[in-house]
Write a protein that holds these residues in place. Sequence first.
Motif, PDB file in Angstrom:
ATOM      1  N   LYS A 138      36.456  35.294 -10.037  1.00  0.00           N
ATOM      2  CA  LYS A 138      37.668  36.108 -10.115  1.00  0.00           C
ATOM      3  C   LYS A 138      38.894  35.474  -9.481  1.00  0.00           C
ATOM      4  O   LYS A 138      39.945  35.376 -10.114  1.00  0.00           O
ATOM      5  CB  LYS A 138      37.415  37.473  -9.467  1.00  0.00           C
ATOM      6  CG  LYS A 138      38.618  38.402  -9.520  1.00  0.00           C
ATOM      7  CD  LYS A 138      38.282  39.770  -8.967  1.00  0.00           C
ATOM      8  CE  LYS A 138      39.487  40.708  -9.051  1.00  0.00           C
ATOM      9  NZ  LYS A 138      39.157  42.068  -8.546  1.00  0.00           N
ATOM     10  N   TYR A 139      38.765  35.031  -8.245  1.00  0.00           N
ATOM     11  CA  TYR A 139      39.944  34.629  -7.495  1.00  0.00           C
ATOM     12  C   TYR A 139      40.378  33.186  -7.726  1.00  0.00           C
ATOM     13  O   TYR A 139      41.560  32.870  -7.562  1.00  0.00           O
ATOM     14  CB  TYR A 139      39.712  34.878  -6.002  1.00  0.00           C
ATOM     15  CG  TYR A 139      39.403  36.317  -5.697  1.00  0.00           C
ATOM     16  CD1 TYR A 139      40.364  37.309  -5.895  1.00  0.00           C
ATOM     17  CD2 TYR A 139      38.150  36.702  -5.246  1.00  0.00           C
ATOM     18  CE1 TYR A 139      40.086  38.647  -5.631  1.00  0.00           C
ATOM     19  CE2 TYR A 139      37.860  38.037  -4.981  1.00  0.00           C
ATOM     20  CZ  TYR A 139      38.833  39.004  -5.183  1.00  0.00           C
ATOM     21  OH  TYR A 139      38.550  40.322  -4.935  1.00  0.00           O
ATOM     22  N   ALA A 140      39.458  32.328  -8.104  1.00  0.00           N
ATOM     23  CA  ALA A 140      39.818  30.924  -8.327  1.00  0.00           C
ATOM     24  C   ALA A 140      39.481  30.476  -9.745  1.00  0.00           C
ATOM     25  O   ALA A 140      39.334  29.277  -9.990  1.00  0.00           O
ATOM     26  CB  ALA A 140      39.107  30.041  -7.308  1.00  0.00           C
ATOM     27  N   ALA A 141      39.398  31.432 -10.649  1.00  0.00           N
ATOM     28  CA  ALA A 141      39.019  31.096 -12.029  1.00  0.00           C
ATOM     29  C   ALA A 141      39.983  30.094 -12.658  1.00  0.00           C
ATOM     30  O   ALA A 141      39.565  29.193 -13.401  1.00  0.00           O
ATOM     31  CB  ALA A 141      38.958  32.360 -12.881  1.00  0.00           C
ATOM     32  N   VAL A 144      39.257  26.387 -11.662  1.00  0.00           N
ATOM     33  CA  VAL A 144      38.036  25.733 -12.159  1.00  0.00           C
ATOM     34  C   VAL A 144      37.873  25.961 -13.666  1.00  0.00           C
ATOM     35  O   VAL A 144      36.772  25.883 -14.199  1.00  0.00           O
ATOM     36  CB  VAL A 144      36.786  26.240 -11.402  1.00  0.00           C
ATOM     37  CG1 VAL A 144      36.848  25.825  -9.947  1.00  0.00           C
ATOM     38  CG2 VAL A 144      36.640  27.752 -11.535  1.00  0.00           C
ATOM     39  N   ALA A 145      38.990  26.219 -14.329  1.00  0.00           N
ATOM     40  CA  ALA A 145      38.931  26.528 -15.763  1.00  0.00           C
ATOM     41  C   ALA A 145      38.296  25.396 -16.569  1.00  0.00           C
ATOM     42  O   ALA A 145      37.655  25.637 -17.599  1.00  0.00           O
ATOM     43  CB  ALA A 145      40.339  26.835 -16.282  1.00  0.00           C
ATOM     44  N   ASN A 146      38.471  24.170 -16.113  1.00  0.00           N
ATOM     45  CA  ASN A 146      37.923  23.018 -16.840  1.00  0.00           C
ATOM     46  C   ASN A 146      36.617  22.499 -16.239  1.00  0.00           C
ATOM     47  O   ASN A 146      36.129  21.435 -16.622  1.00  0.00           O
ATOM     48  CB  ASN A 146      38.959  21.890 -16.877  1.00  0.00           C
ATOM     49  CG  ASN A 146      40.209  22.290 -17.627  1.00  0.00           C
ATOM     50  OD1 ASN A 146      40.131  22.939 -18.670  1.00  0.00           O
ATOM     51  ND2 ASN A 146      41.376  21.916 -17.095  1.00  0.00           N
ATOM     52  N   ASN A 147      36.098  23.251 -15.291  1.00  0.00           N
ATOM     53  CA  ASN A 147      34.853  22.841 -14.652  1.00  0.00           C
ATOM     54  C   ASN A 147      33.980  24.079 -14.433  1.00  0.00           C
ATOM     55  O   ASN A 147      34.123  24.778 -13.426  1.00  0.00           O
ATOM     56  CB  ASN A 147      35.130  22.143 -13.325  1.00  0.00           C
ATOM     57  CG  ASN A 147      33.859  21.688 -12.628  1.00  0.00           C
ATOM     58  OD1 ASN A 147      32.769  21.742 -13.204  1.00  0.00           O
ATOM     59  ND2 ASN A 147      33.991  21.259 -11.379  1.00  0.00           N
ATOM     60  N   PRO A 148      33.069  24.375 -15.327  1.00  0.00           N
ATOM     61  CA  PRO A 148      32.267  25.586 -15.226  1.00  0.00           C
ATOM     62  C   PRO A 148      31.189  25.543 -14.142  1.00  0.00           C
ATOM     63  O   PRO A 148      30.591  26.565 -13.817  1.00  0.00           O
ATOM     64  CB  PRO A 148      31.617  25.690 -16.608  1.00  0.00           C
ATOM     65  CG  PRO A 148      31.502  24.271 -17.066  1.00  0.00           C
ATOM     66  CD  PRO A 148      32.742  23.595 -16.539  1.00  0.00           C
ATOM     67  N   TYR A 149      30.968  24.371 -13.555  1.00  0.00           N
ATOM     68  CA  TYR A 149      29.844  24.222 -12.629  1.00  0.00           C
ATOM     69  C   TYR A 149      29.880  25.190 -11.447  1.00  0.00           C
ATOM     70  O   TYR A 149      28.859  25.831 -11.144  1.00  0.00           O
ATOM     71  CB  TYR A 149      29.751  22.784 -12.120  1.00  0.00           C
ATOM     72  CG  TYR A 149      28.671  22.595 -11.078  1.00  0.00           C
ATOM     73  CD1 TYR A 149      27.323  22.551 -11.449  1.00  0.00           C
ATOM     74  CD2 TYR A 149      28.984  22.494  -9.722  1.00  0.00           C
ATOM     75  CE1 TYR A 149      26.328  22.411 -10.488  1.00  0.00           C
ATOM     76  CE2 TYR A 149      28.001  22.359  -8.763  1.00  0.00           C
ATOM     77  CZ  TYR A 149      26.673  22.309  -9.147  1.00  0.00           C
ATOM     78  OH  TYR A 149      25.689  22.180  -8.203  1.00  0.00           O
ATOM     79  N   PRO A 150      31.000  25.332 -10.707  1.00  0.00           N
ATOM     80  CA  PRO A 150      30.980  26.217  -9.534  1.00  0.00           C
ATOM     81  C   PRO A 150      30.593  27.652  -9.885  1.00  0.00           C
ATOM     82  O   PRO A 150      29.737  28.253  -9.232  1.00  0.00           O
ATOM     83  CB  PRO A 150      32.414  26.137  -9.000  1.00  0.00           C
ATOM     84  CG  PRO A 150      32.919  24.821  -9.484  1.00  0.00           C
ATOM     85  CD  PRO A 150      32.303  24.640 -10.843  1.00  0.00           C
ATOM     86  N   GLU A 151      31.214  28.189 -10.940  1.00  0.00           N
ATOM     87  CA  GLU A 151      30.913  29.574 -11.314  1.00  0.00           C
ATOM     88  C   GLU A 151      29.478  29.715 -11.786  1.00  0.00           C
ATOM     89  O   GLU A 151      28.779  30.675 -11.435  1.00  0.00           O
ATOM     90  CB  GLU A 151      31.895  30.035 -12.397  1.00  0.00           C
ATOM     91  CG  GLU A 151      31.833  31.536 -12.699  1.00  0.00           C
ATOM     92  CD  GLU A 151      30.718  31.860 -13.701  1.00  0.00           C
ATOM     93  OE1 GLU A 151      30.165  32.967 -13.620  1.00  0.00           O
ATOM     94  OE2 GLU A 151      30.410  30.995 -14.549  1.00  0.00           O
ATOM     95  N   GLU A 152      29.008  28.755 -12.571  1.00  0.00           N
ATOM     96  CA  GLU A 152      27.636  28.812 -13.071  1.00  0.00           C
ATOM     97  C   GLU A 152      26.631  28.739 -11.924  1.00  0.00           C
ATOM     98  O   GLU A 152      25.625  29.455 -11.908  1.00  0.00           O
ATOM     99  CB  GLU A 152      27.381  27.672 -14.055  1.00  0.00           C
ATOM    100  CG  GLU A 152      28.070  27.856 -15.396  1.00  0.00           C
ATOM    101  CD  GLU A 152      27.803  26.683 -16.339  1.00  0.00           C
ATOM    102  OE1 GLU A 152      27.124  25.718 -15.919  1.00  0.00           O
ATOM    103  OE2 GLU A 152      28.268  26.741 -17.485  1.00  0.00           O
ATOM    104  N   ARG A 153      26.902  27.862 -10.980  1.00  0.00           N
ATOM    105  CA  ARG A 153      25.988  27.702  -9.843  1.00  0.00           C
ATOM    106  C   ARG A 153      25.819  29.010  -9.095  1.00  0.00           C
ATOM    107  O   ARG A 153      24.687  29.456  -8.829  1.00  0.00           O
ATOM    108  CB  ARG A 153      26.516  26.625  -8.896  1.00  0.00           C
ATOM    109  CG  ARG A 153      25.766  26.555  -7.560  1.00  0.00           C
ATOM    110  CD  ARG A 153      26.355  25.487  -6.655  1.00  0.00           C
ATOM    111  NE  ARG A 153      25.832  25.575  -5.309  1.00  0.00           N
ATOM    112  CZ  ARG A 153      24.651  25.099  -4.907  1.00  0.00           C
ATOM    113  NH1 ARG A 153      23.862  24.499  -5.775  1.00  0.00           N
ATOM    114  NH2 ARG A 153      24.253  25.215  -3.659  1.00  0.00           N
TER     115      ARG A 153
END
Length: 235
Positions: A138-141, A144-153
């Motif tokens: 939510k807050y840093a989407a 990391v729009a071009n890097n899905p790794y943090p959200e996926e992890r």
Amino acid sequence: MADLSAFPITSRWPAQNPDIIQLYSLATPNGVKVSIALEELGLPYETHKIDIGTDVQKTPEFLSLNPNGRIPALIDPNGPGGKPIGLFESGAILVYLAEKTGKLLPTDPRARYDALCWLFFQMGGVGPMFGQFGHFFKYAADKVANNPYPEERYRNEARRLLGVLETQLEKTRWLAGEDYSIADIATFPWVRGLDIFYGAKDHLKLAEFPKVAAWVEAAMARPASEKGFNVPPRT
């Protein structure tokens, strides 16, 4: 009247009634743990709103009570030996309040340690991982729009932890057995926050965890939860 002058935080947030517990907090998943416990235990307390959006928790006065600069923190004017005590870290505060009153934590040693296991499960797993998920989802989407790794992890880890809760709640009414405890109080606000604060109900497929949903609903139905979730008032 209790003398709280040894606590510099009271110079910035003066106690109106120094004879009762002083709570320094905000109505976040972490902050409401203590207010809910205080309501459950029927302990009188006074709340001081710590607006973390302004970084007031980084001021010398607040750091004098919690060197880590996080909410919640607390002063009990009637601590061990009848002397005031300052506390920080929500888990430590919950254990302290439970031991002070003899409630919300089993007295039987085996049951007590079972409850503590689930309490620390929240401290070491649910809180940090759910918080990181919410940050990237939510807050840093945009960052990391071009890097899905943090959200996926953190999404995967959040779902794994939800699965652990689901498995436990298939066997017990509450996390540590048949009795409501500080383990439940520490954990259910974070689970509720996945939807309420992060809007991730569908993204995390929370419907796949029906026992968890029923447990949150049961915890929220308690009068102390309804009161504690609005301490300090959100307005």
